[in-house]
Structures are given as C-alpha cells and as structure tokens.
Design a protein around this motif. Structure first.
Motif, PDB file in Angstrom:
ATOM      1  N   SER A  11       0.852  -1.184   0.000  1.00  0.00           N
ATOM      2  CA  SER A  11       0.000   0.000   0.000  1.00  0.00           C
ATOM      3  C   SER A  11       0.888   1.234   0.000  1.00  0.00           C
ATOM      4  O   SER A  11       1.803   1.348   0.827  1.00  0.00           O
ATOM      5  CB  SER A  11      -0.893   0.018   1.245  1.00  0.00           C
ATOM      6  OG  SER A  11      -1.713  -1.122   1.258  1.00  0.00           O
ATOM      7  N   LEU A  12       0.640   2.139  -0.941  1.00  0.00           N
ATOM      8  CA  LEU A  12       1.436   3.355  -1.067  1.00  0.00           C
ATOM      9  C   LEU A  12       0.527   4.561  -1.238  1.00  0.00           C
ATOM     10  O   LEU A  12      -0.537   4.447  -1.857  1.00  0.00           O
ATOM     11  CB  LEU A  12       2.347   3.274  -2.298  1.00  0.00           C
ATOM     12  CG  LEU A  12       3.375   2.156  -2.354  1.00  0.00           C
ATOM     13  CD1 LEU A  12       4.019   2.095  -3.736  1.00  0.00           C
ATOM     14  CD2 LEU A  12       4.431   2.378  -1.294  1.00  0.00           C
ATOM     15  N   PRO A  13       0.965   5.725  -0.752  1.00  0.00           N
ATOM     16  CA  PRO A  13       0.203   6.942  -1.042  1.00  0.00           C
ATOM     17  C   PRO A  13       0.216   7.207  -2.555  1.00  0.00           C
ATOM     18  O   PRO A  13       1.211   6.898  -3.236  1.00  0.00           O
ATOM     19  CB  PRO A  13       0.968   8.051  -0.297  1.00  0.00           C
ATOM     20  CG  PRO A  13       1.894   7.356   0.636  1.00  0.00           C
ATOM     21  CD  PRO A  13       2.116   5.978   0.099  1.00  0.00           C
TER      22      PRO A  13
END
Length: 139
Positions: A11-13
């Motif tokens: 999960s990444l911004p």
C-alpha cells in the motif's frame, strides 16, 4: 538459474506511486514489478554498505522531516541528546511551513554513527535520510 517469484501486496500513497511510475517509465522498465525489484536490490546494497561501517568515522546525516508530525521534533531531539558524545554540530533549515532539513555532523565509532542514522530513519514523518561517512585523515 530460475528463482521462484513471490507475490506481495504493497500500500502506497498515490503521490508516491505516481512519482515511482514516472521514474520507471523514464528509465524504461518493462513493468512496475521490475522497478520495484531494482529499488529493493538498491536498498539491500545500501543496507549492506551501512552495515560495514566500523572503526572511527566522521560523517553527516542529512534528513528532511515534517515538523508538524506529532512528537517527531521531540523524538529527534531525544536521539540527538542520547548521542551527544558523537554529534559535533547540527544545522537546521526551515524549507517551508511544514518541512525542515537538518544536517547532523558526527565523529565517533562507525557502528554508533550508523545507529543514529537508523534510529532517525525509523521515525514516522521523516521523509529523507542519507548517511555519508568517511575515514578521518591520519595525523
């Protein structure tokens, strides 16, 4: 020799992923996975280099952090006080309303210098950390 590939989820911004995608496109990677593999290889190489910092070292830790992150400024101050015997000076610059840049200058046992950098790297709100070390000149 073929190695079995493992599938993972990350999960990444959105802004970080967009920047990463732009880089892998510019560099000509065939896929996001290939770019991630290359980034992980570079991270491992950097970690191994940092693990081999032994003996007396002079160096700098350059960091950028969000000073509005709750408790971060206090945590950074605590780390610097804990390692006061290594830290010779620090320069603090306000980059914008939220972000600060610091350059910490150290002189001491390489393992301890590395420990300071790793403690800082692990803090939430620190967006950039770079450790540079050198052997001091023989007198």
């Amino acid at each position: 020799m073929d190695q079995e590939l493992m599938r993972i989820g990350v999960s990444l911004p959105e802004n970080l992923l967009s920047k990463f995608d732009a880089i892998i496109e510019k560099r000509g990677y065939s896929s996001r996975s290939e770019g991630i593999r290359d980034a992980i290889r570079n991270y491992i190489t950097h970690y191994e280099w940092m693990s081999d910092v032994k003996g007396r070292r002079v160096g700098t830790i350059t960091l950028i952090y969000d000073h509005t992150k709750r408790g971060l400024s206090s945590a950074l101050t605590d780390i610097q006080h804990e390692y006061a015997h290594l830290i010779k000076s620090a320069i603090h610059i306000h980059l914008d309303h939220d972000n600060c840049l610091e350059v910490v200058i150290l002189d001491g046992e390489g393992e301890d210098v590395k420990a300071v950098a790793e403690r800082i790297m692990s803090l939430k709100g620190v967006t950039y950390v770079k450790l540079n070390t050198a052997l001091p000149a023989e007198t």
